[in-house]
Write a protein that holds these residues in place. Sequence first.
Motif, short mmCIF file in Angstrom:
data_model
loop_
_atom_site.label_atom_id
_atom_site.label_comp_id
_atom_site.label_asym_id
_atom_site.label_seq_id
_atom_site.Cartn_x
_atom_site.Cartn_y
_atom_site.Cartn_z
N ASP A 1 -2.48 -9.26 67.22
CA ASP A 1 -3.02 -9.69 65.93
C ASP A 1 -4.50 -10.03 66.12
OD1 ASP A 1 -3.02 -12.15 67.18
OD2 ASP A 1 -1.54 -13.08 65.83
N ASN B 1 -7.44 -13.06 64.84
CA ASN B 1 -7.64 -14.33 64.14
C ASN B 1 -9.06 -14.85 64.33
OD1 ASN B 1 -4.54 -15.12 63.73
ND2 ASN B 1 -4.82 -14.30 65.80
N LYS C 1 -6.93 -13.70 59.33
CA LYS C 1 -5.72 -13.48 60.11
C LYS C 1 -5.18 -12.08 59.81
CE LYS C 1 -1.54 -15.71 61.72
NZ LYS C 1 -1.99 -15.49 63.11
N PRO D 1 -2.09 -9.60 60.59
CA PRO D 1 -0.74 -9.76 61.12
C PRO D 1 -0.52 -8.96 62.41
CG PRO D 1 -0.72 -8.40 59.14
CD PRO D 1 -2.11 -8.93 59.29
N ILE D 2 0.53 -9.32 63.12
CA ILE D 2 0.87 -8.62 64.37
C ILE D 2 1.05 -7.13 64.07
CG2 ILE D 2 2.66 -8.32 66.13
CD1 ILE D 2 3.06 -11.34 66.10
N THR D 3 0.36 -6.33 64.84
CA THR D 3 0.28 -4.89 64.61
C THR D 3 0.81 -4.16 65.84
OG1 THR D 3 -1.69 -5.26 63.25
CG2 THR D 3 -1.29 -3.00 64.00
N SER E 1 -3.74 -2.38 60.96
CA SER E 1 -3.68 -3.36 59.87
C SER E 1 -5.10 -3.64 59.42
CB SER E 1 -3.04 -4.66 60.34
OG SER E 1 -1.72 -4.45 60.78
N CYS F 1 -6.47 -12.92 69.97
CA CYS F 1 -5.11 -12.46 69.71
C CYS F 1 -4.16 -13.61 70.05
CB CYS F 1 -4.80 -11.24 70.58
SG CYS F 1 -3.08 -10.68 70.43
#
Length: 162
Positions: free
Chosen positions: A109, A111, A118, A120-122, A128, A144
């Motif tokens: 991800d 941040n 943020k 999201p987890i990819t 994303s 991350c």
Amino acid sequence: MEKQTEAVLSNKVPVAKKSSNFLVVGIFLILIIIFVPKLFNPPKNAVVPIAAIATPTEAIPTAEITPVDVVNGTISVEAGSFYFKPNLIRVKLGEKVKLTLNSVSMMHDFNIDELGVKVPITPSGSSSTVEFTASKVGEFQFYCSVGNHRAMGQVGTLIVTK
Ligand SMILES: [Cu+2]
């Protein structure tokens, strides 16, 4: 008297000529030794001091890192095994940024706590996107948050300039 003088002269002149020839040749060789290297190097001698003065003052803080600018409000970041590429991004204050995270291995991800960013987890092989505004001037770390990726060095810096 005249004959004597002639004899004296004819004896001395060749000796004097010989030694002055050696002198001339010697001086010539010395001049060659001194000046030939300079003939081959004059630009270097002139340029080196200027470069030596200019380089340290400009290059010390971020000598090996060149920030990647956000162009037309978009930036793509590759996320791999414990790295972001680029890991130094620059944007102007107030600019709207559309950031695309492309994961090329494992899952990651993205941040930026100070700017509320943020992604999201990819998973590996997918992308994303997040949109945000660069609302504060400063240098903000992005990282991350998956597993121990941040501790493994998966971080970078967003520079927001005036
Ligand atoms: Cu990660």
